[in-house]
Design a protein around this motif. Structure first.
Motif, PDB file in Angstrom:
ATOM      1  N   LYS A   1       0.812  -1.074   0.147  1.00  0.00           N
ATOM      2  CA  LYS A   1      -0.284   0.080  -0.034  1.00  0.00           C
ATOM      3  C   LYS A   1       0.864   1.213  -0.031  1.00  0.00           C
ATOM      4  N   MET A   2       2.081   1.140  -0.489  1.00  0.00           N
ATOM      5  CA  MET A   2       3.109   2.084  -0.715  1.00  0.00           C
ATOM      6  C   MET A   2       2.573   3.318  -1.405  1.00  0.00           C
ATOM      7  N   ARG A   3       2.815   4.697  -0.937  1.00  0.00           N
ATOM      8  CA  ARG A   3       2.551   5.815  -1.727  1.00  0.00           C
ATOM      9  C   ARG A   3       4.082   6.360  -2.216  1.00  0.00           C
ATOM     10  N   PHE A   4       3.849   7.022  -3.378  1.00  0.00           N
ATOM     11  CA  PHE A   4       5.137   7.265  -4.256  1.00  0.00           C
ATOM     12  C   PHE A   4       5.027   8.794  -4.523  1.00  0.00           C
ATOM     13  N   THR A   5       6.584   9.307  -4.513  1.00  0.00           N
ATOM     14  CA  THR A   5       6.491  10.625  -5.123  1.00  0.00           C
ATOM     15  C   THR A   5       7.900  10.662  -5.898  1.00  0.00           C
ATOM     16  N   ILE A   6       7.804  10.671  -7.067  1.00  0.00           N
ATOM     17  CA  ILE A   6       8.777  10.443  -7.965  1.00  0.00           C
ATOM     18  C   ILE A   6       9.507  12.093  -8.587  1.00  0.00           C
ATOM     19  N   TYR A   7      10.657  12.014  -8.781  1.00  0.00           N
ATOM     20  CA  TYR A   7      11.490  13.463  -9.019  1.00  0.00           C
ATOM     21  C   TYR A   7      12.329  13.149 -10.282  1.00  0.00           C
ATOM     22  N   THR A   8      11.988  13.875 -11.248  1.00  0.00           N
ATOM     23  CA  THR A   8      12.670  13.494 -12.478  1.00  0.00           C
ATOM     24  C   THR A   8      12.881  15.072 -13.307  1.00  0.00           C
TER      25      THR A   8
ATOM     26  N   ARG B   1       7.721   7.511 -19.273  1.00  0.00           N
ATOM     27  CA  ARG B   1       7.738   6.061 -18.788  1.00  0.00           C
ATOM     28  C   ARG B   1       6.934   5.830 -17.665  1.00  0.00           C
ATOM     29  N   ILE B   2       6.689   6.724 -16.834  1.00  0.00           N
ATOM     30  CA  ILE B   2       6.038   6.684 -15.344  1.00  0.00           C
ATOM     31  C   ILE B   2       4.408   6.193 -15.461  1.00  0.00           C
ATOM     32  N   PRO B   3       3.566   6.954 -16.354  1.00  0.00           N
ATOM     33  CA  PRO B   3       2.175   6.304 -16.299  1.00  0.00           C
ATOM     34  C   PRO B   3       2.138   4.968 -16.588  1.00  0.00           C
ATOM     35  N   ALA B   4       2.960   4.358 -17.636  1.00  0.00           N
ATOM     36  CA  ALA B   4       2.999   2.843 -17.930  1.00  0.00           C
ATOM     37  C   ALA B   4       3.482   1.961 -16.533  1.00  0.00           C
ATOM     38  N   ILE B   5       4.544   2.683 -15.941  1.00  0.00           N
ATOM     39  CA  ILE B   5       5.050   1.915 -14.478  1.00  0.00           C
ATOM     40  C   ILE B   5       3.794   1.959 -13.516  1.00  0.00           C
ATOM     41  N   PHE B   6       3.144   3.110 -13.383  1.00  0.00           N
ATOM     42  CA  PHE B   6       2.087   3.042 -12.265  1.00  0.00           C
ATOM     43  C   PHE B   6       0.993   2.281 -13.110  1.00  0.00           C
ATOM     44  N   GLU B   7       0.618   2.062 -14.101  1.00  0.00           N
ATOM     45  CA  GLU B   7      -0.482   1.248 -14.524  1.00  0.00           C
ATOM     46  C   GLU B   7      -0.022  -0.134 -14.226  1.00  0.00           C
ATOM     47  N   LYS B   8       1.116  -0.477 -14.474  1.00  0.00           N
ATOM     48  CA  LYS B   8       1.630  -2.057 -14.148  1.00  0.00           C
ATOM     49  C   LYS B   8       1.469  -2.475 -12.909  1.00  0.00           C
ATOM     50  N   PHE B   9       1.677  -1.421 -11.761  1.00  0.00           N
ATOM     51  CA  PHE B   9       1.776  -1.939 -10.550  1.00  0.00           C
ATOM     52  C   PHE B   9       0.452  -1.374  -9.912  1.00  0.00           C
ATOM     53  N   GLY B  10      -0.550  -0.973 -10.501  1.00  0.00           N
ATOM     54  CA  GLY B  10      -1.660  -0.592  -9.885  1.00  0.00           C
ATOM     55  C   GLY B  10      -1.645   0.632  -9.112  1.00  0.00           C
ATOM     56  N   ILE B  11      -0.773   1.421  -9.431  1.00  0.00           N
ATOM     57  CA  ILE B  11      -0.646   2.885  -8.460  1.00  0.00           C
ATOM     58  C   ILE B  11      -1.662   3.694  -9.145  1.00  0.00           C
ATOM     59  N   GLN B  12      -2.459   4.231  -8.443  1.00  0.00           N
ATOM     60  CA  GLN B  12      -3.424   5.144  -8.883  1.00  0.00           C
ATOM     61  C   GLN B  12      -3.460   6.576  -8.396  1.00  0.00           C
ATOM     62  N   ASN B  13      -4.381   7.203  -8.904  1.00  0.00           N
ATOM     63  CA  ASN B  13      -4.360   8.828  -8.440  1.00  0.00           C
ATOM     64  C   ASN B  13      -3.190   9.694  -8.649  1.00  0.00           C
ATOM     65  N   MET B  14      -2.408   9.428  -9.911  1.00  0.00           N
ATOM     66  CA  MET B  14      -1.358   9.901 -10.310  1.00  0.00           C
ATOM     67  C   MET B  14      -1.817  11.436 -10.661  1.00  0.00           C
ATOM     68  N   GLU B  15      -0.607  12.044 -10.163  1.00  0.00           N
ATOM     69  CA  GLU B  15      -0.583  13.706 -10.358  1.00  0.00           C
ATOM     70  C   GLU B  15       0.782  14.171 -10.664  1.00  0.00           C
ATOM     71  N   ILE B  16       0.828  15.113 -11.627  1.00  0.00           N
ATOM     72  CA  ILE B  16       2.058  15.402 -12.289  1.00  0.00           C
ATOM     73  C   ILE B  16       2.141  16.714 -12.071  1.00  0.00           C
ATOM     74  N   ILE B  17       3.126  17.359 -11.464  1.00  0.00           N
ATOM     75  CA  ILE B  17       3.289  18.993 -11.303  1.00  0.00           C
ATOM     76  C   ILE B  17       4.825  19.345 -11.909  1.00  0.00           C
ATOM     77  N   GLN B  18       4.970  20.331 -12.473  1.00  0.00           N
ATOM     78  CA  GLN B  18       6.278  20.983 -12.728  1.00  0.00           C
ATOM     79  C   GLN B  18       6.645  22.055 -12.036  1.00  0.00           C
ATOM     80  N   ILE B  19       7.710  22.192 -11.254  1.00  0.00           N
ATOM     81  CA  ILE B  19       8.065  23.486 -10.543  1.00  0.00           C
ATOM     82  C   ILE B  19       9.186  24.165 -11.101  1.00  0.00           C
TER      83      ILE B  19
END
Length: 303
Positions: free
Chosen positions: A245-252, A260-278
């Motif tokens: 039940k891990m929560r993830f925050t990815i920096y790139t 690549r990240i949306p496909a990785i999230f989908e593969k592992f069932g990671i939901q509620n994806m949000e993307i921001i740029q600073i």
């Protein structure tokens, strides 16, 4: 609900007695005292003293050089009241920390630190504060945003992969939790250890990989912060084996990694994806705004 049993040598009755003792001797307002018992579990003393005006510390031989460490951290002008023993007996007089640097704590000792220059937070510290080494630290303004997004509690366990300054500031907030700092490079691990020592952190576990066999020996993290590389997919898979039940925050900073990240999230069932740029610009000495690196921050969770 599970109840915490106090196994410290400083029982609740003793702590109350010391609070009464110091309130009378130092005219202390008990409402504004932070209490740290290091005899039961190692805790981050220096960050607590830096960010609180009044800290009551119950220490032992594990904090043998506490006064020297405080002086080295720039806390030499703090007022200190200390008395060895489990129970408050006799008179006591205040000193300055700088006057006590040659004193060693060799038995249970109650210590009241008064820091009139305390500041409420060190989040977003300037990079000059960190140990110089092999690491290139993220800008302090961007780090402040990331720390805010992580929404860290004082007892949280977080795995931070290749995010050294994030790990330091997270450890200051999660004072009673655990920060698992994964550093693949030997030089980066040394820089991370230098920062741990410099800031007096006792809740950081520095490891050289995030294999399940390594992670299983440590407290299970609730969330992870990852500076993305080609290892990202394997890192996520390994972390989910430890906590599904891990929560993830990815920096790139790299567009190809972001894609690549949306496909990785989908593969592992990671939901509620949000993307921001600073985006960040700074005015230089020539009165020209210089654009700083603009990272993408991607978050998601398994619900």
């Amino acid at each position: 609900m599970e109840k915490h049993v106090n196994t410290s040598i400083y029982t609740n009755d003793r702590i109350l007695a010391w609070l009464k003792y110091f309130s009378e001797k130092a005219e202390l307002n008990l409402e504004r005292v932070k209490i740290i018992d290091t005899t039961e579990k190692k805790k981050n003393v220096l960050p607590s003293v830096e960010s609180n005006r009044r800290v009551l510390i119950f220490a032992g031989p594990d904090n043998q050089n506490l006064f020297y460490d405080m002086w080295m951290a720039g806390l030499g002008e703090c007022e200190v009241w200390f008395k060895p023993g489990l129970d408050p007996v006799g008179d006591i007089e205040p000193s300055k920390v700088r006057e006590c640097i040659n004193l060693e704590i060799i038995e249970p000792t109650a210590i009241l630190i008064i820091n009139n220059n305390a500041h409420s937070s060190r989040i977003g510290m300037k990079n000059d504060n960190f140990s110089r080494g092999s690491i290139r630290y993220v800008g302090n303004e961007i780090r402040a945003v990331i720390i805010s997004m992580l929404d860290i509690g004082d007892q949280d366990t977080i795995c931070i992969i290749s995010g050294e300054s994030i790990a330091v500031e997270a450890a200051m907030i999660a004072n009673e939790g655990t920060i698992i700092a994964v550093e693949y490079s030997r030089h980066d691990r040394q820089s991370m250890e230098d920062n741990v020592q410099k800031f007096g952190l006792h809740n950081v576990e520095v490891i050289d990989n995030c294999d399940p066999e390594t992670l299983i020996q440590l407290p299970a993290p609730e969330q992870a912060f990852i500076v993305a590389t080609d290892r990202l997919e394997q890192e996520i898979e390994n972390l989910l084996k430890v906590n599904p039940k891990m929560r993830f925050t990815i920096y790139t900073l790299e567009m190809n990694v972001l894609c690549r990240i949306p496909a990785i999230f989908e593969k592992f069932g990671i939901q509620n994806m949000e993307i921001i740029q600073i985006a960040l610009s700074k005015l230089n000495s020539k009165n020209i705004f210089e654009t700083q690196p603009s990272p993408w921050i991607i978050t998601g969770e398994i619900v």
